[in-house]
Design an enzyme around this catalytic site. Structure first.
Site, PDB file in Angstrom:
ATOM      1  N   LYS A 240       0.820  -1.222   0.000  1.00 13.53           N
ATOM      2  CA  LYS A 240       0.000   0.000   0.000  1.00 13.53           C
ATOM      3  C   LYS A 240       0.850   1.267   0.000  1.00 13.53           C
ATOM      4  O   LYS A 240       2.032   1.252   0.326  1.00 13.53           O
ATOM      5  CB  LYS A 240      -0.991  -0.031   1.168  1.00 13.53           C
ATOM      6  CG  LYS A 240      -2.157  -0.978   0.836  1.00 13.53           C
ATOM      7  CD  LYS A 240      -3.287  -0.928   1.820  1.00 13.53           C
ATOM      8  CE  LYS A 240      -4.393  -1.888   1.338  1.00 13.53           C
ATOM      9  NZ  LYS A 240      -5.464  -2.040   2.332  1.00 13.53           N
ATOM     10  N   ARG A 274      -3.580  -9.890   4.996  1.00  9.53           N
ATOM     11  CA  ARG A 274      -4.004 -10.022   3.598  1.00  9.53           C
ATOM     12  C   ARG A 274      -2.856  -9.512   2.735  1.00  9.53           C
ATOM     13  O   ARG A 274      -2.513  -8.330   2.815  1.00  9.53           O
ATOM     14  CB  ARG A 274      -5.283  -9.202   3.399  1.00  9.53           C
ATOM     15  CG  ARG A 274      -5.865  -9.242   2.005  1.00  9.53           C
ATOM     16  CD  ARG A 274      -7.124  -8.387   1.950  1.00  9.53           C
ATOM     17  NE  ARG A 274      -7.681  -8.340   0.622  1.00  9.53           N
ATOM     18  CZ  ARG A 274      -7.272  -7.536  -0.337  1.00  9.53           C
ATOM     19  NH1 ARG A 274      -6.284  -6.699  -0.114  1.00  9.53           N
ATOM     20  NH2 ARG A 274      -7.857  -7.552  -1.523  1.00  9.53           N
TER      21      ARG A 274
HETATM   22  C1  7PJ Z   1      -8.228  -4.448   1.817  1.00  8.33           C
HETATM   23  C2  7PJ Z   1      -9.283  -5.248   1.374  1.00  8.33           C
HETATM   24  C3  7PJ Z   1      -7.922  -4.427   3.212  1.00  8.33           C
HETATM   25  C4  7PJ Z   1      -9.720  -5.997   3.508  1.00  8.33           C
HETATM   26  C5  7PJ Z   1      -8.414  -4.199  -0.294  1.00  8.33           C
HETATM   27  C6  7PJ Z   1      -5.422  -3.319  -1.807  1.00  8.33           C
HETATM   28  C7  7PJ Z   1      -6.717  -2.619  -1.894  1.00  8.33           C
HETATM   29  N1  7PJ Z   1     -10.022  -6.022   2.202  1.00  8.33           N
HETATM   30  N2  7PJ Z   1      -9.390  -5.073   0.036  1.00  8.33           N
HETATM   31  N3  7PJ Z   1      -8.702  -5.221   4.005  1.00  8.33           N
HETATM   32  N4  7PJ Z   1      -7.699  -3.817   0.755  1.00  8.33           N
HETATM   33  N5  7PJ Z   1     -10.419  -6.761   4.363  1.00  8.33           N
HETATM   34  O1  7PJ Z   1      -5.329  -4.528  -1.571  1.00  8.33           O
HETATM   35  O2  7PJ Z   1      -4.399  -2.612  -2.000  1.00  8.33           O
HETATM   36  O3  7PJ Z   1      -7.032  -3.732   3.712  1.00  8.33           O
HETATM   37  S1  7PJ Z   1      -8.176  -3.678  -1.940  1.00  8.33           S
END
Ligand code: 7PJ
Length: 297
Positions: A240, A274
């Site tokens: 990020k 994640r």
């Molecule tokens: C997240 C997500 C996060 C959860 C994305 C990216 C953007 N779902 N979906 N938490 N981020 N739960 O992965 O850069 O931080 S999309």
């Protein structure tokens, strides 16, 4: 303890053995904690042109690799949520994610979560084999709470200030940690009122979603305060922009920063991370887990 990151038991029904304090059960799913959620984006900007078949094959190969590398969950999403991203119709999202969910759940023995806010996509994804819903809008869209309650599967509720199109324009908080904690506690209550069993819920502070780098770092530094919500925490910081700000690196060069963030998150109380880079993160978390287990002995 080296079994901790295996994915044998992710989908098995029934409770985890009570003797293992590192087992985490979320509804019917059992995980060895800390658990890694691998990111599988099926938005057009994530896979080079070509038809859907090419996308599906590439996605399946990526899912197989992540499973082999120790992912406990594979998160499949068809809505781009980058700052400024345009809305996607339910049909477009379904066209993107359903073939991939079907292919992955048929071929890979790892739980699949669907990254969506739309009730229609939740229903179709679970029918296609998804075992979990990951909603960056924390089930606030019309009909989403009811859909998740009907589907009776685990849900991840994420905090976001504003909407993806505008969320990074002027994020503002009095006390970001307190406000995110309160939001998540309120969403857990709303879910329980709607009939979602509390043991199916995971919470996520939503790094980068309506937050400045300073807000993100403050949240990461105080992650343990989110444990007052009483539910397992998921953290997504992989690649990020806050990590880009801190390191001066482009998105493709943020692996070391992402690993540092994952380790800090887990040592700060996160149960799930994640990530894009599963193999490297699993290795790093093995080191963190060994130290944390020693602490607890
Ligand atoms: C997240 C997500 C996060 C959860 C994305 C990216 C953007 N779902 N979906 N938490 N981020 N739960 O992965 O850069 O931080 S999309």
């Amino acid at each position: 303890m080296w079994e901790r990151f295996s994915n044998r038991d992710n989908r098995g029904p029934g409770p985890a053995p009570a003797c293992d304090e590192h087992m985490l059960t979320i509804g019917e799913l059992a995980f060895d904690a800390p658990a890694v959620m691998g990111i599988l984006n099926v938005t057009p900007d994530s896979f080079s042109d070509g038809g859907r078949f090419v996308g599906r094959d590439a996605a399946l190969r990526q899912a197989e690799t992540m499973a082999r590398d120790g992912a406990a969950v594979i998160d499949i999403g068809g809505e781009s949520t980058r700052p400024g991203a345009a809305d996607v119709s339910a049909q477009e999202e379904l066209d993107r994610v359903l073939p991939v969910i079907e292919a992955v759940t048929a071929a890979v023995d790892v739980a699949v979560s669907v990254d969506t806010s739309k009730p229609a996509v939740m229903h179709a994804a679970v029918a296609a084999g998804a075992a979990m819903i990951n909603d960056i809008r924390a089930l606030r869209e019309e009909g989403a709470l009811q859909a998740a309650a009907e589907l009776q599967c685990p849900v991840c509720l994420m905090h976001m200030q504003g909407r993806p199109r505008t969320m990074q324009q002027e994020p503002a908080y009095g006390d970001v940690v307190a406000e995110v904690t309160e939001f998540l506690a309120n969403r857990v209550s709303a879910c329980v009122s709607a009939g979602i069993a509390v043991d199916r819920i995971i919470v996520d502070p939503g790094f980068g979603f309506g937050k400045t780098p300073r807000h993100n770092i403050e949240l990461l530094a105080n992650l343990r305060q989110l444990q007052s919500v009483g539910r397992p925490i998921l953290v997504g910081l992989s690649r990020k922009s806050t990590l880009g700000e801190l390191t001066g690196r482009d998105v493709g060069e943020r692996l070391p920063a992402s690993i540092a963030a994952a380790v800090i998150a887990v040592m700060g109380g996160a149960s799930f991370v994640r990530v894009h880079d599963v193999r490297e993160t699993v290795d790093a978390l093995r080191v963190a887990a060994a130290v944390m287990q020693m602490d607890g002995d």
